[in-house]
Design a protein around this motif. Structure first.
Motif, PDB file in Angstrom:
ATOM      1  N   ASP A 124       0.863  -1.173   0.000  1.00 27.46           N
ATOM      2  CA  ASP A 124       0.000   0.000   0.000  1.00 27.46           C
ATOM      3  C   ASP A 124       0.899   1.222   0.000  1.00 27.46           C
ATOM      4  N   THR A 130      -4.503   9.936   0.267  1.00 27.94           N
ATOM      5  CA  THR A 130      -4.633   9.104  -0.925  1.00 27.94           C
ATOM      6  C   THR A 130      -3.762   7.867  -0.783  1.00 27.94           C
ATOM      7  N   ILE A 132      -2.945   3.819  -2.661  1.00 30.87           N
ATOM      8  CA  ILE A 132      -3.135   2.874  -3.753  1.00 30.87           C
ATOM      9  C   ILE A 132      -2.461   1.577  -3.356  1.00 30.87           C
TER      10      ILE A 132
END
Length: 138
Positions: A124, A130, A132
């Motif tokens: 991660d 934010t 992803i």
């Protein structure tokens, strides 16, 4: 870097890329990703690959066909020296091949649930609010 140092690539060669074609610095919070099969490089070829990877200035790299060899260890140590966090699955050093994620500018957490095989690595990548999940599979 000369073509005799670089092993041939599926879609051309690293030296065939026009200057500046993919060289750009990412805006804050922007993911710039490069996925490359490094093809089990020797130390000499690994140095050329590392120079190229650093030159394209991507902040996330997915490297496949990595091995616990001198060439692949060179790539990982050079990336770490340049500030990248290198993520590998447990047991990578005992595997014939593995996948590696290298990233810079992100908070990184390896995803243990997805690292059942050294050929699969997951992390991660977070910056601010934010995040992803990047999964590398070889």
């Amino acid at each position: 870097m000369t073509d005799d140092v670089m092993q041939g690539m599926l879609f051309g060669s690293l030296s065939a890329l026009p200057p500046g074609q993919i060289e750009s610095s990412a805006a804050v919070g922007e993911l710039t990703l490069c996925a490359l099969n490094v093809n089990s490089p020797s130390r000499d070829r690994a140095q050329g690959i590392t120079d190229w990877l650093l030159g394209i200035r991507c902040n996330a790299l997915v490297l496949t066909e990595m091995q616990p060899s001198d060439g692949c260890r060179l790539i990982m140590s050079c990336l770490e020296a340049e500030g990248y966090t290198v993520t590998r699955s447990p047991g990578w050093q005992d595997s014939h091949y593995c996948a590696v994620i290298a990233s810079v500018g992100f908070e990184v957490e390896r995803v243990s649930a997805l690292t059942f095989d050294p050929r699969v690595t997951a992390a991660d990548l977070a910056i601010g609010n934010t995040a992803i999940r990047l999964v590398a599979v070889y």
